[in-house]
Design an enzyme around this catalytic site. Sequence first.
Site, PDB file in Angstrom:
ATOM      1  N   PHE A  16      10.310  35.256 -25.762  1.00 30.31           N
ATOM      2  CA  PHE A  16       9.244  34.404 -26.288  1.00 30.31           C
ATOM      3  C   PHE A  16       8.253  33.994 -25.206  1.00 30.31           C
ATOM      4  O   PHE A  16       7.090  34.411 -25.208  1.00 30.31           O
ATOM      5  CB  PHE A  16       9.901  33.195 -26.967  1.00 30.31           C
ATOM      6  CG  PHE A  16       9.024  31.995 -27.174  1.00 30.31           C
ATOM      7  CD1 PHE A  16       7.717  32.125 -27.634  1.00 30.31           C
ATOM      8  CD2 PHE A  16       9.515  30.721 -26.935  1.00 30.31           C
ATOM      9  CE1 PHE A  16       6.909  31.014 -27.826  1.00 30.31           C
ATOM     10  CE2 PHE A  16       8.726  29.609 -27.135  1.00 30.31           C
ATOM     11  CZ  PHE A  16       7.414  29.754 -27.571  1.00 30.31           C
ATOM     12  N   ASP A  36      14.448  43.097 -18.877  1.00 31.17           N
ATOM     13  CA  ASP A  36      15.038  42.366 -19.999  1.00 31.17           C
ATOM     14  C   ASP A  36      16.223  43.173 -20.514  1.00 31.17           C
ATOM     15  O   ASP A  36      16.144  44.412 -20.574  1.00 31.17           O
ATOM     16  CB  ASP A  36      14.003  42.159 -21.111  1.00 31.17           C
ATOM     17  CG  ASP A  36      14.344  41.007 -22.040  1.00 31.17           C
ATOM     18  OD1 ASP A  36      15.404  41.074 -22.700  1.00 31.17           O
ATOM     19  OD2 ASP A  36      13.553  40.047 -22.117  1.00 31.17           O
ATOM     20  N   ILE A  82      19.755  30.142 -22.634  1.00 30.90           N
ATOM     21  CA  ILE A  82      18.969  28.929 -22.864  1.00 30.90           C
ATOM     22  C   ILE A  82      19.564  27.973 -23.888  1.00 30.90           C
ATOM     23  O   ILE A  82      18.998  26.899 -24.106  1.00 30.90           O
ATOM     24  CB  ILE A  82      17.536  29.294 -23.309  1.00 30.90           C
ATOM     25  CG1 ILE A  82      17.555  30.023 -24.657  1.00 30.90           C
ATOM     26  CG2 ILE A  82      16.822  30.098 -22.232  1.00 30.90           C
ATOM     27  CD1 ILE A  82      16.161  30.204 -25.264  1.00 30.90           C
ATOM     28  N   SER A 122      14.425  23.222 -16.350  1.00 31.31           N
ATOM     29  CA  SER A 122      14.305  22.550 -17.645  1.00 31.31           C
ATOM     30  C   SER A 122      14.166  21.052 -17.477  1.00 31.31           C
ATOM     31  O   SER A 122      15.123  20.378 -17.074  1.00 31.31           O
ATOM     32  CB  SER A 122      15.514  22.855 -18.534  1.00 31.31           C
ATOM     33  OG  SER A 122      15.454  22.095 -19.726  1.00 31.31           O
ATOM     34  N   TYR A 147      24.514  24.002 -19.273  1.00 28.41           N
ATOM     35  CA  TYR A 147      23.177  24.583 -19.134  1.00 28.41           C
ATOM     36  C   TYR A 147      22.337  23.763 -18.160  1.00 28.41           C
ATOM     37  O   TYR A 147      21.683  24.301 -17.254  1.00 28.41           O
ATOM     38  CB  TYR A 147      22.505  24.658 -20.502  1.00 28.41           C
ATOM     39  CG  TYR A 147      21.036  25.020 -20.460  1.00 28.41           C
ATOM     40  CD1 TYR A 147      20.622  26.267 -20.008  1.00 28.41           C
ATOM     41  CD2 TYR A 147      20.057  24.114 -20.879  1.00 28.41           C
ATOM     42  CE1 TYR A 147      19.278  26.602 -19.968  1.00 28.41           C
ATOM     43  CE2 TYR A 147      18.718  24.440 -20.850  1.00 28.41           C
ATOM     44  CZ  TYR A 147      18.328  25.685 -20.388  1.00 28.41           C
ATOM     45  OH  TYR A 147      16.992  26.010 -20.344  1.00 28.41           O
ATOM     46  N   VAL A 190      13.177  24.283 -33.529  1.00 33.78           N
ATOM     47  CA  VAL A 190      12.987  23.554 -34.779  1.00 33.78           C
ATOM     48  C   VAL A 190      11.626  23.875 -35.390  1.00 33.78           C
ATOM     49  O   VAL A 190      11.469  23.870 -36.612  1.00 33.78           O
ATOM     50  CB  VAL A 190      13.158  22.033 -34.557  1.00 33.78           C
ATOM     51  CG1 VAL A 190      12.027  21.463 -33.702  1.00 33.78           C
ATOM     52  CG2 VAL A 190      13.242  21.294 -35.888  1.00 33.78           C
ATOM     53  N   PHE A 207      18.603  16.183 -38.652  1.00 35.69           N
ATOM     54  CA  PHE A 207      19.882  15.657 -38.164  1.00 35.69           C
ATOM     55  C   PHE A 207      19.708  14.206 -37.742  1.00 35.69           C
ATOM     56  O   PHE A 207      18.744  13.850 -37.056  1.00 35.69           O
ATOM     57  CB  PHE A 207      20.404  16.494 -37.000  1.00 35.69           C
ATOM     58  CG  PHE A 207      20.773  17.901 -37.399  1.00 35.69           C
ATOM     59  CD1 PHE A 207      22.039  18.175 -37.881  1.00 35.69           C
ATOM     60  CD2 PHE A 207      19.849  18.937 -37.298  1.00 35.69           C
ATOM     61  CE1 PHE A 207      22.391  19.476 -38.254  1.00 35.69           C
ATOM     62  CE2 PHE A 207      20.192  20.229 -37.660  1.00 35.69           C
ATOM     63  CZ  PHE A 207      21.464  20.492 -38.151  1.00 35.69           C
TER      64      PHE A 207
END
Length: 323
Positions: A16, A36, A82, A122, A147, A190, A207
């Site tokens: 992505f 990849d 990820i 991240s 992670y 999402v 949620f």
Amino acid sequence: MAESKRRVLVTGGAGFIGSHVADAYLASGDDVWIVDDLSSGRMANVPDGAHFVEMDIRSGDEVRDLFREVRFDLVNNHAAQIDVRVSVNDPQKDAAINLQGLLNLTEAAIEVGTRRFIFVSSGGVVYGEPELIPTPETAAKAPLSPYGVTKLAGEYYLNYYRRIHGLDYVAVRYSNVYGPRQDPHGEAGVVSIFSTRLLDGDALTVFGDGEQTRDYVFVRDVVSANMLVSNLDLPDSGDLDDRAFNVGTGVATSVNGLADVLESVASVQPGRSHEGERAGELRHSTLNTDRLRAQGWAPAHSLEQGLQETYTFIRDQRAGGPA
């Protein structure tokens, strides 16, 4: 005299975000290689003009051979495991990809004299449940998942390699990236999940109470940040955070708010269904991006603009339109 093209490697370049980054390097005139393993990436994402190598970065011999053959000037490492849930269920797999794979790349980069190494960290996980929101780069690091631990450890490894071996690196700490080509994985997935459900006329699943917040940043704004740090002069400092930049909008958006905007974009309201809170999910995460903005970067897309483009892409792709 014209400068020779940079030899740029984008790992995870069929995925992505990586594919969008590869597009930008090609557009700037660089000679681009994509590595990849296609475990989640797609050949349809690989841009025309790039050299594609199907490879798992956990294979040290293959990585070294490629670096020795091409001698990359710039490495942009988007290859990663990820998914927080995968890391919890299989921390060894998470570490093998995110740490062993990274070490294979860094060792090879040092051997051939790579001039810059860009590492995707991240901002959504390395700070844990932060006390200060929006959260700056200097905030305490308290990852709550394997992670997050591997991403933070990756930064420490790179800082070691810089200090001891002279590897010039920069870490970009992403918030929740969304946009065209996104698969419904990770928290920012999402957007694609909601878009698909809206296209099917299905209720959106929320949620908990839906008031948990995230910092949603459009993929092309993330690309512009990558292009900036590819050429940015950085201090010769031993501080981990001096080599790191948060990449986000600084704007907190709740899940309920995200659903509201997407329903407006889609012009449908199929309703909401609620399920229990997911164990271990952060309540709030929004990044302070003042350091990157001070270098001239700013997000160019509002949430509404980015969601409109993403929803249109998913709609057209489902209809057999442009991939």
